[in-house]
Each structure stands twice: as structure tokens, then as C-alpha cells.
Design an enzyme around this catalytic site. Structure first.
Site, mmCIF file in Angstrom:
data_model
loop_
_atom_site.group_PDB
_atom_site.id
_atom_site.type_symbol
_atom_site.label_atom_id
_atom_site.label_comp_id
_atom_site.label_asym_id
_atom_site.label_seq_id
_atom_site.Cartn_x
_atom_site.Cartn_y
_atom_site.Cartn_z
ATOM 1 N N ASP A 41 8.313 -76.064 -10.562
ATOM 2 C CA ASP A 41 7.774 -76.878 -11.500
ATOM 3 C C ASP A 41 6.076 -76.549 -11.414
ATOM 4 O O ASP A 41 5.615 -77.641 -11.744
ATOM 5 C CB ASP A 41 8.186 -78.245 -10.905
ATOM 6 C CG ASP A 41 7.748 -78.731 -9.703
ATOM 7 O OD1 ASP A 41 7.192 -77.874 -8.787
ATOM 8 O OD2 ASP A 41 7.455 -79.882 -9.413
ATOM 9 N N HIS A 246 -15.423 -55.297 -11.216
ATOM 10 C CA HIS A 246 -14.553 -56.408 -11.381
ATOM 11 C C HIS A 246 -14.277 -56.944 -9.986
ATOM 12 O O HIS A 246 -12.807 -57.429 -10.029
ATOM 13 C CB HIS A 246 -13.570 -56.405 -12.485
ATOM 14 C CG HIS A 246 -14.223 -56.394 -13.873
ATOM 15 N ND1 HIS A 246 -13.517 -55.806 -14.824
ATOM 16 C CD2 HIS A 246 -15.329 -56.751 -14.297
ATOM 17 C CE1 HIS A 246 -14.082 -55.729 -15.884
ATOM 18 N NE2 HIS A 246 -15.243 -56.511 -15.783
ATOM 19 N N ASP A 263 -21.877 -62.242 -8.621
ATOM 20 C CA ASP A 263 -21.991 -62.636 -10.164
ATOM 21 C C ASP A 263 -21.093 -64.077 -10.216
ATOM 22 O O ASP A 263 -19.974 -63.937 -10.122
ATOM 23 C CB ASP A 263 -21.217 -61.431 -10.708
ATOM 24 C CG ASP A 263 -21.223 -61.749 -12.461
ATOM 25 O OD1 ASP A 263 -21.458 -62.816 -12.717
ATOM 26 O OD2 ASP A 263 -21.050 -60.711 -13.034
ATOM 27 N N ASP A 274 -23.774 -67.891 -16.689
ATOM 28 C CA ASP A 274 -23.275 -66.588 -15.989
ATOM 29 C C ASP A 274 -24.499 -66.061 -15.461
ATOM 30 O O ASP A 274 -25.631 -65.256 -15.971
ATOM 31 C CB ASP A 274 -22.770 -65.926 -17.152
ATOM 32 C CG ASP A 274 -22.184 -64.424 -16.663
ATOM 33 O OD1 ASP A 274 -22.166 -64.206 -15.554
ATOM 34 O OD2 ASP A 274 -21.736 -63.801 -17.823
ATOM 35 N N HIS A 355 -21.712 -50.478 -18.072
ATOM 36 C CA HIS A 355 -21.410 -51.738 -18.712
ATOM 37 C C HIS A 355 -22.566 -52.042 -19.952
ATOM 38 O O HIS A 355 -23.567 -51.721 -19.864
ATOM 39 C CB HIS A 355 -20.817 -52.806 -17.965
ATOM 40 C CG HIS A 355 -22.048 -53.144 -17.047
ATOM 41 N ND1 HIS A 355 -23.132 -54.198 -17.221
ATOM 42 C CD2 HIS A 355 -22.123 -52.894 -15.670
ATOM 43 C CE1 HIS A 355 -23.862 -54.424 -16.327
ATOM 44 N NE2 HIS A 355 -23.285 -53.661 -15.336
ATOM 45 N N HIS A 359 -23.863 -60.135 -23.328
ATOM 46 C CA HIS A 359 -22.981 -60.867 -24.358
ATOM 47 C C HIS A 359 -23.225 -62.344 -24.733
ATOM 48 O O HIS A 359 -24.204 -62.729 -24.038
ATOM 49 C CB HIS A 359 -21.554 -60.804 -23.544
ATOM 50 C CG HIS A 359 -21.557 -61.266 -22.250
ATOM 51 N ND1 HIS A 359 -21.416 -62.684 -21.923
ATOM 52 C CD2 HIS A 359 -21.519 -60.997 -20.994
ATOM 53 C CE1 HIS A 359 -21.448 -62.966 -20.723
ATOM 54 N NE2 HIS A 359 -21.651 -61.833 -19.986
ATOM 55 N N HIS A 366 -17.680 -64.739 -22.206
ATOM 56 C CA HIS A 366 -18.146 -63.781 -23.058
ATOM 57 C C HIS A 366 -17.730 -64.643 -24.400
ATOM 58 O O HIS A 366 -16.578 -64.425 -25.083
ATOM 59 C CB HIS A 366 -17.137 -62.840 -22.863
ATOM 60 C CG HIS A 366 -17.084 -61.902 -21.676
ATOM 61 N ND1 HIS A 366 -16.280 -61.050 -21.018
ATOM 62 C CD2 HIS A 366 -18.431 -61.785 -20.785
ATOM 63 C CE1 HIS A 366 -16.917 -60.840 -19.953
ATOM 64 N NE2 HIS A 366 -18.121 -61.159 -19.812
ATOM 65 N N GLU A 384 -28.297 -58.393 -18.446
ATOM 66 C CA GLU A 384 -27.543 -58.106 -17.017
ATOM 67 C C GLU A 384 -27.352 -56.424 -16.793
ATOM 68 O O GLU A 384 -26.278 -56.053 -16.702
ATOM 69 C CB GLU A 384 -26.201 -58.630 -16.958
ATOM 70 C CG GLU A 384 -25.159 -58.543 -18.119
ATOM 71 C CD GLU A 384 -23.883 -59.134 -17.918
ATOM 72 O OE1 GLU A 384 -23.215 -58.954 -16.891
ATOM 73 O OE2 GLU A 384 -23.221 -59.840 -18.655
ATOM 74 N N TYR A 388 -25.560 -48.622 -10.133
ATOM 75 C CA TYR A 388 -24.420 -48.681 -9.147
ATOM 76 C C TYR A 388 -24.409 -47.095 -8.366
ATOM 77 O O TYR A 388 -24.452 -46.265 -9.174
ATOM 78 C CB TYR A 388 -23.045 -48.984 -9.975
ATOM 79 C CG TYR A 388 -23.339 -50.216 -10.720
ATOM 80 C CD1 TYR A 388 -23.146 -51.439 -9.911
ATOM 81 C CD2 TYR A 388 -23.583 -50.430 -12.004
ATOM 82 C CE1 TYR A 388 -23.157 -52.573 -10.526
ATOM 83 C CE2 TYR A 388 -23.698 -51.613 -12.685
ATOM 84 C CZ TYR A 388 -23.473 -52.486 -11.933
ATOM 85 O OH TYR A 388 -23.670 -53.977 -12.475
ATOM 86 N N ARG A 397 -27.142 -55.554 -9.604
ATOM 87 C CA ARG A 397 -27.034 -56.151 -10.898
ATOM 88 C C ARG A 397 -27.796 -57.500 -10.881
ATOM 89 O O ARG A 397 -27.857 -58.106 -10.100
ATOM 90 C CB ARG A 397 -25.533 -56.447 -11.402
ATOM 91 C CG ARG A 397 -25.609 -57.046 -12.842
ATOM 92 C CD ARG A 397 -24.210 -56.862 -13.487
ATOM 93 N NE ARG A 397 -23.126 -57.779 -12.841
ATOM 94 C CZ ARG A 397 -22.261 -57.148 -12.145
ATOM 95 N NH1 ARG A 397 -22.168 -55.951 -11.933
ATOM 96 N NH2 ARG A 397 -21.256 -58.268 -11.470
ATOM 97 N N GLU A 399 -28.853 -60.954 -13.296
ATOM 98 C CA GLU A 399 -28.331 -61.291 -14.689
ATOM 99 C C GLU A 399 -28.908 -62.640 -14.882
ATOM 100 O O GLU A 399 -28.861 -63.712 -13.990
ATOM 101 C CB GLU A 399 -26.639 -61.620 -14.729
ATOM 102 C CG GLU A 399 -26.129 -62.159 -15.917
ATOM 103 C CD GLU A 399 -24.687 -62.045 -16.000
ATOM 104 O OE1 GLU A 399 -23.905 -61.791 -14.958
ATOM 105 O OE2 GLU A 399 -24.089 -62.269 -17.138
HETATM 106 N N1 GLY Z 1 -19.522 -62.770 -14.977
HETATM 107 C C1 GLY Z 1 -19.068 -62.012 -16.174
HETATM 108 C C2 GLY Z 1 -20.210 -61.190 -16.719
HETATM 109 O O1 GLY Z 1 -21.140 -61.012 -16.395
HETATM 110 O O2 GLY Z 1 -19.978 -60.670 -17.964
HETATM 111 MN MN MN Z 2 -21.760 -62.214 -14.800
HETATM 112 MN MN MN Z 3 -22.165 -61.573 -18.021
#
Ligand code: GLY
Ligand code: MN
Ligand code: MN
Length: 430
Positions: A41, A246, A263, A274, A355, A359, A366, A384, A388, A397, A399
Site C-alpha cells: 500500500d 549526476h 549541487d 538551483d 554540459h 536552463h 529545468h 552553471e 571536471y 562547478r 551555479e
Molecule cells: N541540479 C540540476 C542542475 O543543475 O541542472
Molecule cells: Mn544545479
Molecule cells: Mn542547474
């Protein structure tokens, strides 16, 4: 709800903007997400569809919204269907929205219980030619699960095969990419809660602490400030883990000399923040770590300045690539030959920065936004960049979240969160 929702006139305005974009004699339907089963459940915690939040503020399962500007009876221009509440449900699950509470929250006058949906829909379908359906068209979406919305679309197409269909999602992608002042205020609150969390862990991190202990410190601070929780799975990545983009296991022990990439963002009122910061576990960067750190910071600062009305997404990323390339040359990570031999499809900098730089940010981390259209004021973006370096055992990184202005540079709504390497060192050693 634990948080303060927006005022009903914001939701009203959002619905009006959406309806203004519909073709004549059209009706749009929006469904809540399902509550997803696990086994026995158990279920996952309910997470509302963000379009329902945007159009109504209703954070409750089994909700349906109909928008039909040309309805013959004005009371059916906006109709909300709610899961019925009664004293039995109130005892077992706590109170659900009453009709009155739903009216106050959403500004919608006509509220029915959800069991009346098919009957009302039948009546309204006779007055329209087109159904607007809301498929997920986000550029990053990869959905294997059939949603409540998908089931509804299947049902409507089977039962009303002679109606035309049209797409709600592009309209919402455009509307939701432009934030109102009230939405920016919610995002600011989320950023401020993230700030509080970051301050807390600056005095907590030292050699020997575990990544999951740091995660616990963050969530403690977030919840005590009325956050909904993490806006996304937090990445608490020390040492080599900081090169795993990730990494969310957060299971290792922080070692002296390592860097720690965080992050982490709080959600407030279902709006995301973020943030990424990279800090030295021992409270002191090595000269090499600091050189790479400052290179990433310069890229972030320069990239931020490029986010202005009229700029195109592709052009922005191309320019940021050039800035990053110059920093990588300065660090000796690339040489001239690498750059001479690069192709448009595979620029040399991608070896260290693989990357995107930005965004949209909002109800989704996102968030929505049509990337082929030029940037506009009141879009909210992350910035961001990262470098690496698996061979050197660390990745960096940084951000922040920013709001595009009509003229001049964007406003950094994370400006209060420590970022300069020296400031981070001072705070960690205070
Ligand atoms: N934490 C997800 C990103 O930075 O896009
Ligand atoms: Mn992030
Ligand atoms: Mn982000």
C-alpha cells in the site's frame, strides 16, 4: 499547504493569458499527476503537475481543470473538478479542499466534484470543435510512464473521435518562461532558504564528515524555513565523485584535501532554486584547486553578462564555449593544437565542460522555455559552468540563478550566497 500560495489574481491572470492564445471554439483540459504506487500500500509522495500549479495553485491529487473561453454559459469558462471531501476522508487523510477554499485559492467560481467530470465534459464537448491536450513537450523529457493526462487524452480521443486536437504545451512553455513579480519572489525565497542551508554546512564540513550527513544538515535547515524540501535530488560529491555529473548517492566520507561539490537547492511554494558551490573539505584550497576555481568563476561571471533580451540560446552557448576555451588554455588543459583541430560538433572545451551552461528555472528545476525564441526580460536562468578533471581527482562547478532585465546585466538572486574562494575559506575557518 505549508507555504504561502500566490494570490488568486495571479492564477486568474495565468489562465487568461493561456485562454487568449486558444483558437475559437476550443476547450483545454488539465489533469493532476497520479499518486504513483510503489508496492503493497506504499506510494511515492504526491507531486502535483506544475501546469496545474501554474493555472490554479491547487496542490491536490485527482484535480481536473477545464478552460473553455467560448462556453455558452459563462460559468463554464473555467471549471475546476476536485476530489470530494467529506467527514470520513477528513478523519483519515486530513481535510481536502472544500469548494469555498478552492474558490479562494484559485479565483475559479465553478467547482464540481471529480465524479461529475464525464457528465460536464459531455455537455461542453457539444459546444466546441477542438480539444487542447497537454502533452509533455519539454526538451529534456524522457517519460516512459503513462500519466493521468495521457490516459485522459486516450479516453477523449476514443470517445470524441470527431473533435480536432491541438497542443497546450507550446503555449504554456512560452507563458511559463516569463515570470511574474510574484513568481520571482517565490524563487527568491527558495534561493534564500538555500543560502541558509549553505551557511549552515560551511561550519559543519571538515575531514571525516560523510556526504549524507551534509545532506541531513541541508534538509534540516530547509524544512525549518518552510521549504517543500529539495528542489531536486541533491548532489553532495566529494573528491572523485565531483566528476560524476549526476552523483546522488551521497555515501562517501569527505577526506582532507578533497574538494566537495554541492549541487543543492531548496523548493519553496513549489518553486525551485538551483545552486552549486564547490568548497575545500579542509577549509583551504590548494593553489591548483584555486586556479581552476577562479577560472570557473570568471566563466560564470562573463556568461551571466550575456543573458540579455534578444540573445539566442545557441549563440549564448557558443559564446560561453569561447570564454571557457580561453580559460582552459590559460590553465594548460588545452593547447593551441587542440583548438585548431576542434570541430563545431565537437569543440575542444567539451572534454572538460560537457554540459550546458544554463536552463530556465521556475516551477520545474529545468523549467519551461522555447529555446528557439530570443531571451526576454523576466526569464529566470541558472548559470552553471564547470571544469571536471578526473585525472586530478576533482571537479568544480559554480551555479547561481539570475533574472534577465530589460536592459543591462541580469540580477543575480543568489548574490548573497558566498562564492569568492577567499570568502569561503574565511567562513570555513571562522
Ligand atoms: N541540479 C540540476 C542542475 O543543475 O541542472
Ligand atoms: Mn544545479
Ligand atoms: Mn542547474
Amino acid at each position: 499547504m505549508r507555504y504561502e500560495p500566490l494570490s488568486s489574481d495571479i492564477y486568474q491572470k495565468n489562465r487568461q493569458s493561456f485562454m487568449a492564445a486558444l483558437n475559437p471554439k476550443s476547450l483545454a483540459v488539465f489533469n493532476s499527476n497520479d499518486t504513483y504506487p510503489i508496492s503493497a500500500d506504499s506510494t511515492l509522495p504526491f507531486a502535483q503537475h506544475t501546469d496545474m500549479l501554474y493555472l490554479t495553485g491547487v496542490d491536490q491529487e485527482e484535480t481536473i481543470l477545464i478552460l473553455f473561453p467560448d462556453a455558452a454559459d459563462p460559468k463554464h469558462r473555467e471549471v475546476l473538478f476536485l476530489r470530494e471531501t467529506n467527514p470520513h476522508i477528513a478523519v483519515w487523510e486530513g481535510a481536502k479542499l472544500t469548494r469555498k477554499a478552492a474558490r479562494d485559492l484559485t479565483g475559479i467560481e465553478t467547482i464540481y466534484w471529480v465524479q461529475d467530470f464525464e457528465k460536464v465534459f459531455f455537455e461542453l464537448a457539444a459546444q466546441c470543435d477542438t480539444f487542447y491536450f497537454n502533452k509533455n513537450e519539454h526538451y529534456r523529457a524522457a517519460v516512459e510512464t503513462q500519466t493521468r493526462e495521457d490516459r485522459f487524452i486516450e479516453w477523449a480521443q476514443k470517445n470524441y473521435p470527431t473533435h480536432q486536437s491541438a497542443r497546450s504545451n507550446p503555449i504554456l512553455q512560452k507563458l511559463r518562461s516569463l515570470k511574474s513579480a510574484a513568481e520571482i519572489e517565490q524563487i527568491r525565497k527558495a534561493c534564500e532558504i538555500t543560502h541558509q542551508g549553505f551557511r549552515r554546512i560551511l561550519s559543519f564540513v571538515k575531514p571525516g564528515v560523510w556526504e549524507y550527513e551534509i545532506e541531513a544538515e541541508f534538509i534540516h535547515e530547509f524544512l525549518r524555513h518552510r521549504s517543500d524540501g529539495f528542489a531536486y535530488e541533491p548532489i553532495i560529491a566529494s573528491g572523485a565523485n565531483s566528476n560524476v555529473l549526476h552523483y546522488t548517492e551521497n555515501k562517501n566520507q569527505c577526506q582532507a584535501g578533497d574538494l566537495l561539490l554541492l549541487d543543492v537547492g531548496a523548493s519553496y511554494g513549489r518553486y525551485s532554486s538551483d545552486m552549486t558551490r564547490t568548497i575545500p573539505v579542509s577549509g583551504q584550497f590548494t593553489p591548483r584547486q584555486k586556479a581552476v576555481y577562479n577560472a570557473v568563476l570568471r566563466v560564470k561571471n562573463e556568461a551571466t553578462k550575456l543573458l540579455r533580451p534578444g540573445v539566442l540560446w545557441k549563440q549564448y552557448h557558443f559564446e560561453v564555449g569561447k570564454i571557457m576555451t580561453s580559460e582552459l588554455l590559460g590553465l594548460g588543459l588545452l593547447d593551441k593544437a587542440d583548438v585548431q583541430n576542434e570541430t563545431t560538433a565537437k569543440p575542444a572545451y567539451k572534454k572538460y565542460f560537457m554540459h550546458g551552461t544554463s536552463h530556465h528555472l521556475g516551477l520545474d528545476t529545468h523549467d519551461y522555455g522555447l529555446l528557439h525564441l530570443p531571451m526576454e526580460p523576466n526569464m529566470v536562468f541558472t548559470v552553471e559552468p564547470g571544469i571536471y578533471l578526473p585525472d586530478e581527482g576533482f571537479g568544480i562547478r559554480l551555479e547561481d540563478d539570475v533574472v534577465v532585465q530589460a536592459s543591462g546585466e541580469p540580477i543575480n538572486i543568489m548574490a548573497q550566497i558566498p562564492l569568492e574562494a577567499d570568502e569561503i575559506e574565511d567562513l570555513m575557518n571562522a
